[in-house]
Scaffold this active site. Structure first.
Site, PDB file in Angstrom:
ATOM      1  N   ARG A  30      65.985  -3.560  35.262  1.00  0.00           N
ATOM      2  CA  ARG A  30      66.235  -3.505  36.124  1.00  0.00           C
ATOM      3  C   ARG A  30      66.315  -5.446  36.241  1.00  0.00           C
ATOM      4  NH1 ARG A  30      68.501  -1.780  41.805  1.00  0.00           N
ATOM      5  NH2 ARG A  30      66.067  -2.457  42.487  1.00  0.00           N
ATOM      6  N   SER A  99      75.585   3.684  42.009  1.00  0.00           N
ATOM      7  CA  SER A  99      74.986   3.097  43.363  1.00  0.00           C
ATOM      8  C   SER A  99      76.519   3.302  44.403  1.00  0.00           C
ATOM      9  CB  SER A  99      74.637   1.779  43.704  1.00  0.00           C
ATOM     10  OG  SER A  99      74.252   1.718  42.694  1.00  0.00           O
ATOM     11  N   LYS A 128      65.355  -5.963  48.223  1.00  0.00           N
ATOM     12  CA  LYS A 128      66.391  -6.940  48.738  1.00  0.00           C
ATOM     13  C   LYS A 128      67.701  -6.672  50.457  1.00  0.00           C
ATOM     14  CE  LYS A 128      69.572  -3.977  46.182  1.00  0.00           C
ATOM     15  NZ  LYS A 128      70.789  -3.692  45.114  1.00  0.00           N
TER      16      LYS A 128
END
Length: 201
Positions: A30, A99, A128
């Site tokens: 990622r 997701s 995050k």
């Protein structure tokens, strides 16, 4: 389809070179905010390591590059899903992970017929800023009933100590980022994860 119970997520091929040789069998690359040429180099390097060690490589977001570089999976968030060419992804033989964070996102994900669904954050996460509150373990069981036979990945704030609770609620795989990459001894921590997930392998 069965996913390995230990789902590592890292942001560079360097991390993959460090951790995959320890026995990791499922890793997501990622990467955010890199140029096209740099991305290609990272993916190529990651893929070479994964191929040598029998590890499945999941590329986050960049579905066109995932097709071009013949990755095993592409993982998309909801915004990326809206813009992706799912038919092209399928034609290329890639598996698809999505997701989800709430009921509406789950419905959207299931309509896309993914190969697995991820739910998060299960616990508070430092990775995050999230607009969603921690889902908690009970939500895993609810999601598992709704996804049926699809593998369910739990993500967000997971540690070795929390693995059993995640699997007891029906998740097939536990995704981890910071518990390993921000650990003082990442290799040792990855080995702990491999050992702790072994009963579900």
């Amino acid at each position: 389809m069965k996913l390995d119970p230990f789902y590592l997520i890292v942001d560079s091929a360097a991390w993959i070179q460090r951790l995959v040789p320890l026995g990791v069998k499922l890793v997501q690359l990622r990467i955010k905010d890199q140029g096209d040429a740099s991305l290609r180099r990272e993916i190529q390097a990651a893929k070479a390591v994964c191929e040598r060690h029998g590890c499945q490589l999941i590329l986050n977001d960049y579905w066109r590059l995932a097709i071009e570089k013949d990755c095993d999976f592409v993982h998309l968030g909801q915004e990326d899903l809206a813009e992706a060419d799912l038919k092209a992804i399928r034609r290329a033989g890639l598996k698809l992970g999505l997701s989800t964070h709430d009921d509406a996102e789950l419905e959207t994900a299931l309509e896309a017929e993914p190969d697995y669904v991820a739910l998060g954050p299960i616990y508070p996460t430092i990775l995050k800023a999230m607009k969603w509150a921690p889902q908690g373990l009970d939500r895993i069981a609810v999601w598992k009933r709704r996804v049926g036979g699809l593998p369910l990945v739990a993500i967000g704030g997971l540690t070795v100590d929390r693995i059993a609770g995640v699997f007891d609620q029906g998740a097939e795989s536990a995704a981890v980022v910071t518990d390993i990459t921000r650990n003082a001894h990442p290799e040792a921590r990855a080995l702990e994860w491999l050992a702790a997930t072994a009963p579900w392998r």
